[in-house]
Scaffold this active site. Structure first.
Site, PDB file in Angstrom:
ATOM      1  N   CYS A  54      19.889  14.940 -30.354  1.00  0.00           N
ATOM      2  CA  CYS A  54      19.014  14.417 -31.731  1.00  0.00           C
ATOM      3  C   CYS A  54      18.927  15.480 -32.750  1.00  0.00           C
ATOM      4  O   CYS A  54      19.268  15.068 -33.845  1.00  0.00           O
ATOM      5  CB  CYS A  54      17.610  14.084 -31.565  1.00  0.00           C
ATOM      6  SG  CYS A  54      16.847  13.387 -32.673  1.00  0.00           S
ATOM      7  N   CYS A  73      20.438  12.156 -34.262  1.00  0.00           N
ATOM      8  CA  CYS A  73      19.490  11.655 -35.218  1.00  0.00           C
ATOM      9  C   CYS A  73      19.460  12.364 -36.425  1.00  0.00           C
ATOM     10  O   CYS A  73      19.283  11.487 -37.575  1.00  0.00           O
ATOM     11  CB  CYS A  73      18.081  11.496 -34.344  1.00  0.00           C
ATOM     12  SG  CYS A  73      18.253  10.909 -32.858  1.00  0.00           S
ATOM     13  N   LYS A  99      22.540  12.796 -38.662  1.00  0.00           N
ATOM     14  CA  LYS A  99      22.914  11.429 -38.811  1.00  0.00           C
ATOM     15  C   LYS A  99      21.990  10.961 -40.134  1.00  0.00           C
ATOM     16  O   LYS A  99      22.562  10.501 -41.051  1.00  0.00           O
ATOM     17  CB  LYS A  99      22.987  10.575 -37.676  1.00  0.00           C
ATOM     18  CG  LYS A  99      23.315   8.860 -37.968  1.00  0.00           C
ATOM     19  CD  LYS A  99      22.378   8.146 -38.353  1.00  0.00           C
ATOM     20  CE  LYS A  99      21.078   8.085 -37.243  1.00  0.00           C
ATOM     21  NZ  LYS A  99      21.419   7.484 -35.980  1.00  0.00           N
ATOM     22  N   TYR A 112      25.954   1.485 -32.366  1.00  0.00           N
ATOM     23  CA  TYR A 112      25.231   2.215 -33.337  1.00  0.00           C
ATOM     24  C   TYR A 112      25.987   3.237 -33.823  1.00  0.00           C
ATOM     25  O   TYR A 112      26.125   3.164 -35.207  1.00  0.00           O
ATOM     26  CB  TYR A 112      24.118   3.036 -32.576  1.00  0.00           C
ATOM     27  CG  TYR A 112      23.108   2.334 -32.075  1.00  0.00           C
ATOM     28  CD1 TYR A 112      21.792   2.383 -32.832  1.00  0.00           C
ATOM     29  CD2 TYR A 112      22.378   1.576 -30.958  1.00  0.00           C
ATOM     30  CE1 TYR A 112      20.505   2.178 -32.478  1.00  0.00           C
ATOM     31  CE2 TYR A 112      21.706   1.007 -30.479  1.00  0.00           C
ATOM     32  CZ  TYR A 112      20.504   1.303 -31.472  1.00  0.00           C
ATOM     33  OH  TYR A 112      19.179   0.781 -31.004  1.00  0.00           O
ATOM     34  N   GLU A 124      27.042   3.017 -37.970  1.00  0.00           N
ATOM     35  CA  GLU A 124      26.226   3.955 -38.888  1.00  0.00           C
ATOM     36  C   GLU A 124      27.323   4.988 -39.879  1.00  0.00           C
ATOM     37  O   GLU A 124      27.076   4.979 -40.834  1.00  0.00           O
ATOM     38  CB  GLU A 124      25.314   4.697 -38.050  1.00  0.00           C
ATOM     39  CG  GLU A 124      24.228   3.877 -37.604  1.00  0.00           C
ATOM     40  CD  GLU A 124      23.242   4.404 -36.839  1.00  0.00           C
ATOM     41  OE1 GLU A 124      21.908   4.380 -36.763  1.00  0.00           O
ATOM     42  OE2 GLU A 124      23.524   5.609 -36.153  1.00  0.00           O
ATOM     43  N   GLU A 126       5.209  -8.279 -46.996  1.00  0.00           N
ATOM     44  CA  GLU A 126       4.297  -9.034 -47.224  1.00  0.00           C
ATOM     45  C   GLU A 126       4.841 -10.384 -46.755  1.00  0.00           C
ATOM     46  O   GLU A 126       4.114 -11.063 -46.259  1.00  0.00           O
ATOM     47  CB  GLU A 126       4.002  -9.076 -48.656  1.00  0.00           C
ATOM     48  CG  GLU A 126       4.845  -9.653 -49.561  1.00  0.00           C
ATOM     49  CD  GLU A 126       4.395  -9.835 -50.971  1.00  0.00           C
ATOM     50  OE1 GLU A 126       3.505 -10.798 -51.216  1.00  0.00           O
ATOM     51  OE2 GLU A 126       4.933  -9.175 -51.973  1.00  0.00           O
TER      52      GLU A 126
END
Length: 456
Positions: free
Chosen positions: A43, A48, A51, A179, A183, A442
């Site tokens: 990570c 993560c 990335k 993924y 990405e 919203e």
């Protein structure tokens, strides 16, 4: 009572292993962590964190284009790959240092070399040292797999190398629609690369909601990614000025780099697990129970090495739960349901709960609420950007089963929605919640009429 050198030896200093070590030490355990690479794991070092930094860099492409609609004159822009790589490296080095400092402050001994299981209660290190321990925690994570095994595949790179290429690849082929593949395709096309994405199926992100898959495909194509759906390479030939990639649809692509992003596998090879009696799955993953205990009572495993749900926060939670249970006198099993996740493409995906297909198979009457709209930013920038939101509701109980979002800050919204879904939120709770205006989120509390009803 048997005397051990340590109460716990952790193999791997990634997110799960570090959390387990620190919490165990906080409970009074004598702990060591063995790591042969850099503290922080996938990570922090090559996952993560870098990335997301590259994703942020790529999104300036759209920011510059949108600025004119708001009265800004940006002028000529230029991207410098080496500056980004250097800045990334400085940041992950800082974070790795913090991880090491926190282990040290917790009283955890860091052994900067490879450790392997030498028995139910023993660990051997690369320098020949051998220690005994009450518990062993395997937290070695996963590694990229390289498929398909075709002639010339040695010229391709994995997600481990893509962050630190010496030169920016002006032409890039990404293989894989998961993924990692989508990405990086999204990042590099915005940084200025001519980007190809080849994948086995017609849509990316197998296992995600079908609407998200379809809309992400459209978003990638709109950004300039050349999609090769249902086509894979058969040969990679290294030439003087490029890599020539033969595709099984008859095309030949000339690129500067080929990124193989066809999946990851648990990193268990050569750890001595089978000799110690630890049961493994066919893909090498360690078989564990709800408490992360393997088939050997003294050996546990957390994170990607178990191939349960391969996300960093999951590994952290599993490591924490193990330490609390083994050393804190608690009884903590990790619940892997309703885990939010994000895909940091542009457009971004945030999702929590069941897909429409999963929800439809589990409920007699499924209410599907969905909306698509232009975000306020697009009204002045005149971009074609759209936001998509879907809420899946059990028509009998009114409980919200899943929420799926594609658009800006989708991941941030999914994190907060996960709290509501874990509390058992019903659609009526969404309806009774006051909207925050003007905001994207919203729309989640203003959808009143189902787009369709699915019954079985």
């Amino acid at each position: 009572m048997t005397e051990y050198d340590f109460d716990l030896v952790v193999l791997g200093a990634g997110s799960g292993g570090v959390r387990a070590a620190r919490i165990a030490a906080g409970h009074g355990a004598k702990v060591a962590v063995a790591e042969e690479f850099r503290i922080g794991g996938t990570c922090v070092i090559r996952g993560c964190v870098p990335k997301k930094l590259y994703v942020m860099a790529s999104r300036f492409h759209d920011d510059f284009a949108d600025a004119a609609g708001f009265g800004w004159t940006v002028g000529e822009t230029r991207f410098d790959w080496r500056t980004l790589v250097s800045a990334k490296e400085a940041e992950i080095t800082r974070l790795s240092g913090l991880y090491a400092q926190n282990l040290d402050k917790s009283g955890v001994e860091i052994i900067r070399q490879r450790g392997v299981v030498a028995g139910p209660n023993a660990v051997a290190f690369a320098d020949g040292r051998r220690v005994t321990t009450r518990y062993i925690l395997v937290a070695t994570g996963g590694a990229p797999t390289v498929h398909p095994q075709i002639p010339g595949i040695e010229h391709a790179i994995s997600s481990n190398e893509i962050f630190d290429l010496a030169e920016f690849p002006r032409r890039l082929l990404v293989i894989g629609g998961g993924y990692i593949g989508v990405e990086f395709a999204s990042v590099f096309v915005r940084l200025g690369a001519q980007t190809h994405l080849a994948m086995r199926s017609d849509l990316p992100l197998r296992g995600f909601d079908e609407d998200l898959r379809r809309l992400l495909r459209d978003g990638l194509v709109a950004a300039g990614v050349e999609l090769h759906a249902g086509a894979l390479p058969t040969r990679i030939e290294k030439r003087a000025d490029c890599l020539a990639v033969a595709m099984d649809d008859g095309k030949t692509l000339e690129v500067d780099a080929v990124l193989v992003a066809t999946g990851r596998a648990p990193l268990t090879q050569g750890l001595g697990l089978e000799a110690a009696g630890v049961a493994l799955k066919e893909n090498g993953a360690i078989v564990v129970d709800a408490y992360s205990r393997s088939s050997v009572p003294s050996i546990y495993a957390v994170g990607d090495v178990t191939d349960r749900l391969n996300l960093t926060p999951v590994a952290i939670r599993e490591g924490h739960a193990f330490a609390d249970t083994a050393f804190g006198g608690l009884d903590v099993a990790v619940d892997h349901a309703l885990v939010p996740t994000a895909v940091f493409t542009t457009p971004e995906i945030g999702t929590v709960g069941l897909t429409e297909a999963e929800a439809g198979a589990q409920t007699k009457r499924l209410l599907v609420y969905e909306t698509s709209f232009r975000p306020m930013r697009a009204t002045l920038s005149k971009s074609a950007e759209k936001v998509f939101m879907k809420i899946l509701v059990d028509g009998e109980s009114d409980r919200v089963l899943g929420v799926h979002i594609l658009g800006p800050e989708a991941g941030e919204m999914a994190q907060l929605l996960a709290i509501a879904l874990r509390l058992g939120a019903r659609k009526s709770d969404f309806d009774q919640t006051m909207a925050l205006h003007p905001s994207l989120a919203e729309e989640l509390v203003t959808m009143r009429t189902p787009s369709r009803i699915v019954e079985r």
